[in-house]
Design a protein around this motif. Structure first.
Motif, short mmCIF file in Angstrom:
data_model
loop_
_atom_site.label_atom_id
_atom_site.label_comp_id
_atom_site.label_asym_id
_atom_site.label_seq_id
_atom_site.Cartn_x
_atom_site.Cartn_y
_atom_site.Cartn_z
N ASP A 45 73.13 23.81 -4.29
CA ASP A 45 72.35 23.10 -5.46
C ASP A 45 72.62 24.32 -6.63
O ASP A 45 72.69 25.48 -6.37
N GLU A 48 69.32 26.01 -7.66
CA GLU A 48 68.84 26.89 -6.77
C GLU A 48 69.65 27.46 -5.60
O GLU A 48 69.90 26.97 -4.59
N ARG A 51 69.94 26.72 -1.44
CA ARG A 51 69.80 25.55 -0.98
C ARG A 51 70.97 24.55 -0.87
O ARG A 51 71.85 24.05 -1.78
#
Length: 98
Positions: A45, A48, A51
């Protein structure tokens, strides 16, 4: 036999993002070289870090099972790398609709 598509989301434990990224990245090439693998890609991600998402495509359920249960690199990850996983956020086995 019909193709199998899989998407799996993993979240790293806090502070273990780099270790998990390294441990997951080393799974990619050996998995791509396994019989029956069509696609094996790892994503992270952008917003993020830590992730991760695997997108896999296998020639059949049997080839994926062989990979998951008998692949030496996968077994090594299960014995060692999984300690850096906070949780599996999702795991979907998909079939093509159209």
């Amino acid at each position: 036999m019909s193709e199998l598509f899989i998407v799996v989301g993993l979240k790293a434990k806090a502070g273990k993002e780099d270790e998990l990224r390294r441990d997951l990245a080393v799974l990619v090439e050996p998995s791509r070289n396994e019989q029956g693998n069509i696609r094996y890609d790892l994503f992270e991600d952008q917003d993020e870090p830590g992730r991760f998402v695997f997108v896999e495509q296998w020639a059949s359920v049997e080839t994926r099972t062989q990979h998951h249960e008998h692949g030496v690199h996968i077994q090594h990850f299960h014995a060692n790398g999984v300690r850096n996983v906070e949780k599996t956020e999702f795991a979907h086995m998909l079939k093509r609709v159209d």
